[in-house]
Design an enzyme around this catalytic site. Structure first.
Site, PDB file in Angstrom:
ATOM      1  N   ASP A   1       0.829  -1.198   0.000  1.00 24.19           N
ATOM      2  CA  ASP A   1       0.000   0.000   0.000  1.00 24.19           C
ATOM      3  C   ASP A   1       0.869   1.255   0.000  1.00 24.19           C
ATOM      4  O   ASP A   1       1.880   1.324   0.702  1.00 24.19           O
ATOM      5  CB  ASP A   1      -0.863  -0.042   1.271  1.00 24.19           C
ATOM      6  CG  ASP A   1      -1.823   1.120   1.366  1.00 24.19           C
ATOM      7  OD1 ASP A   1      -2.675   1.238   0.476  1.00 24.19           O
ATOM      8  OD2 ASP A   1      -1.714   1.908   2.320  1.00 24.19           O
ATOM      9  N   GLU A  26       1.556  -0.401  -5.040  1.00 22.44           N
ATOM     10  CA  GLU A  26       0.562   0.634  -5.330  1.00 22.44           C
ATOM     11  C   GLU A  26       1.311   1.961  -5.347  1.00 22.44           C
ATOM     12  O   GLU A  26       1.619   2.527  -4.310  1.00 22.44           O
ATOM     13  CB  GLU A  26      -0.539   0.697  -4.264  1.00 22.44           C
ATOM     14  CG  GLU A  26      -1.622   1.689  -4.672  1.00 22.44           C
ATOM     15  CD  GLU A  26      -2.276   2.453  -3.513  1.00 22.44           C
ATOM     16  OE1 GLU A  26      -3.365   2.993  -3.718  1.00 22.44           O
ATOM     17  OE2 GLU A  26      -1.690   2.552  -2.425  1.00 22.44           O
TER      18      GLU A  26
HETATM   19  C1  GLC Z   1      -4.290   3.184  -0.368  1.00 14.01           C
HETATM   20  C2  GLC Z   1      -5.535   2.338  -0.283  1.00 14.01           C
HETATM   21  C3  GLC Z   1      -6.682   3.164   0.231  1.00 14.01           C
HETATM   22  C4  GLC Z   1      -6.311   3.734   1.571  1.00 14.01           C
HETATM   23  C5  GLC Z   1      -4.989   4.494   1.501  1.00 14.01           C
HETATM   24  C6  GLC Z   1      -4.480   4.827   2.861  1.00 14.01           C
HETATM   25  O1  GLC Z   1      -4.414   4.178  -1.327  1.00 14.01           O
HETATM   26  O2  GLC Z   1      -5.817   1.754  -1.522  1.00 14.01           O
HETATM   27  O3  GLC Z   1      -7.861   2.429   0.296  1.00 14.01           O
HETATM   28  O4  GLC Z   1      -7.324   4.581   2.035  1.00 14.01           O
HETATM   29  O5  GLC Z   1      -3.993   3.732   0.887  1.00 14.01           O
HETATM   30  O6  GLC Z   1      -4.060   3.643   3.501  1.00 14.01           O
END
Ligand code: GLC
Ligand code: CA
Length: 550
Positions: A204, A246
């Protein structure tokens, strides 16, 4: 880890993103759980998915749906026990399905013991695990991500009377990666879950681990360096496990996360995602061709993860202002449909549930370079509910049948963690696994067939190179995927009207073309341009066979 097989398994795989909470409730309390997910593994197998990506299932106050973790070494009791988790993973493995899970490195919940200790006094040993300042103007060049709810990346802590740093919600303090104890602790978290059988992680919010004055505090060399250390540990101790990033960034910055095949195995193709929708709205292949060219080449042992939608808003941070305006105009007509710099809608409603468009979009992400990652429910064209807060409207219960609660749970409807979708155009009574499985012409059955076809051509589609062909009509997109001796020609009409094109295939003079799904043989390729006429929003996948190959 699922043993055996190719270390590059992820290059040929289809991924399925699942929130445990939303999938299936086994104990009638209105909340999905690991035992429920285990009961539905045969379904996930039946739609041909090779790897499940689990959203965060750790202990959490759920103020950001589990991305706010209060204990990294435990499971949220609503979802079950560690034994339930382990049974789920081994049952998935027994079916040849791998499992990766979200790993939230950047921040924790303010309910996490680490943070509670850190804020308890300035000389607490955990103090330095977080980022503190007396001056809320520090790192002032850094953008705010959750612009609808936060006005600063600093939040005041009234207990210890300093500001702490947070890139997301103010209840999610960022960890301080300059502290070696933090770096080591997260290595332990990784080992802990890989020891329980996981096949890797979706990492993440990777760009934000380190902070440095005078920078955007994103994609810093220190951040890359730490992920390289994680990768080294994984290669040494857990070979075959993968890291998927991500990193919602511009193409060059996103590509950098592959490193020299010594950082992430996979990375979501965030640059491509909005441009698919832009190309569709503008009836023009250029945005897709252009962005694919910018996101290639990448190292051979790495791959993009291609997706249309996920559990977040459709993010529009990395597009121009004009492109964002176009997206809002086209896909978010009501203000309620927007969130931060994005659109909080599911795939089917985004395109008014147009079957032609839904097939077209899926055929695209199943045939462009990368591995497709599907969001649960999109295979049954699930609707959304923009009247639920935050991103909850795209996280509603999976629709299994036309029974009470869409077959998701036997609890009283009021007890469900979220209402099911009952909008007449997307009602669960029609859009559910049971009904759609029994209808041969349903989207779900089309999806199943396409995944089978993709598997039959997994090498050329999973690992092949791409070459775009010139098309005289801008609404027609055409490319050839090539892998060793295999070739596939893919042609798409992105337009609302029928279109035609003449493709120069003369270098393949004498070759045969076979439509991939039906095996219907088309006229052979000759010297002259090859002519395609295409209904609106249509596609062809064509196997190209060399003359002596019939
Ligand atoms: C990422 C996740 C999202 C979350 C954010 C903070 O972007 O996909 O759902 O709110 O991180 O953890
Ligand atoms: Ca339950």
């Amino acid at each position: 880890m699922l043993s055996g097989g190719d270390e590059l398994w992820f290059r040929d795989a289809s991924f399925y993103e699942v929130p445990v909470r939303s999938f299936f409730d086994s104990n009638d309390d209105g909340i999905g759980d690991f035992n429920g997910l285990t009961m539905k593994l045969d379904y996930i197998k039946s739609i041909g998915m090779d790897c499940i990506w689990l959203l965060p299932f750790y202990k959490s106050p759920l103020k950001d749906d589990g991305y706010d973790i209060s204990d990294y070494y435990s499971i949220l009791p609503d979802y079950g026990t560690v034994e339930d988790f382990e049974r789920f993973v081994s049952e998935a493995h027994a079916r040849g399905i791998r499992v990766i899970a979200d790993l939230v490195l950047n921040h924790v919940s303010d309910q996490n013991e680490w943070f509670k200790e850190a804020r308890s006094s300035r000389d607490n040993p955990k103090r330095d695990w977080f980022v503190w300042s007396d001056d809320p103007d520090k790192y002032k060049d850094v953008r705010i991500i959750f612009i609808d709810s936060e006005t600063s990346n600093w939040a005041w802590d009234p207990v210890s009377k300093q500001y702490y740093w947070h890139r997301f919600y103010s209840h999610q303090p960022d960890l301080n990666y300059d502290n070696p104890e933090v770096r080591e602790e997260m290595m332990n978290v990784i080992r802990y879950w890989l020891d329980k059988g996981l096949d890797g992680f979706r990492c993440d919010a990777v760009p934000y681990l380190f902070e440095r004055e005078g920078t955007s505090c994103e994609n810093l060399p220190e951040t890359h360096q730490y992920f390289k250390e994680i990768r080294k540990m994984i290669d040494r101790e857990y070979p075959g496990c993968i890291l998927l990033a991500e990193a919602n960034q511009w193409p060059a910055d996103a590509k950098a996360y592959f490193g020299n095949q010594d950082e992430f195995h996979m990375n979501f193709n965030f640059p491509l995602m909005p441009r698919v929708f832009i190309a569709l709205a503008e009836e023009d292949a250029f945005p897709i061709v252009n962005i694919i060219k910018q996101t290639l080449p990448i190292p051979e042992k790495c791959d993009w993860g291609l997706f249309l939608r996920n559990h977040d808003e459709l993010t529009l941070e990395m597009v121009t202002d004009e492109e964002r305006d176009l997206m809002f105009r086209e896909y978010a007509k009501l203000p309620k449909m927007r969130l931060n710099l994005g659109i909080r809608r599911r795939l089917a409603p985004l395109v008014d549930n147009d079957r032609y468009v839904l097939e077209l979009l899926h055929a695209l992400i199943m045939s462009l370079p990368g591995s497709p990652i599907f969001y649960y429910g999109d295979e049954i064209n699930m609707g959304d509910n923009v009247y639920l807060g935050d991103r909850n409207g795209v996280r509603t219960p999976m629709q299994w049948s036309y029974d009470r609660n869409a077959g998701f749970s036997r609890a009283d409807s009021e007890a469900l963690f979220s209402p099911v979708i009952t909008n007449p155009n997307y009602h669960y009574e029609s859009f559910n696994v049971d009904s759609m499985s029994r209808l041969p012409t349903s989207f779900l059955n089309w999806f199943r067939r396409m995944i089978v076809v993709r598997k039959q051509n997994s090498q050329v589609l999973g690992r092949g190179s791409i070459r775009f062909l010139k098309s005289e009509d801008k609404q027609i997109l055409a490319y050839i995927r090539e892998y060793q001796e295999q070739r596939m020609l893919c042609v798409f009409n992105l337009g609302r009207k029928p279109g035609f094109t003449r493709l120069d295939l003369s270098e393949f003079n004498g070759w045969h073309l076979r439509e991939t799904i039906s095996s219907v043989r088309f006229p052979d390729i000759g010297e002259l341009p090859y002519f395609f006429t295409m209904p609106r929003h249509s596609y062809f996948w064509m196997i190209m066979e060399a003359p002596n190959g019939t």
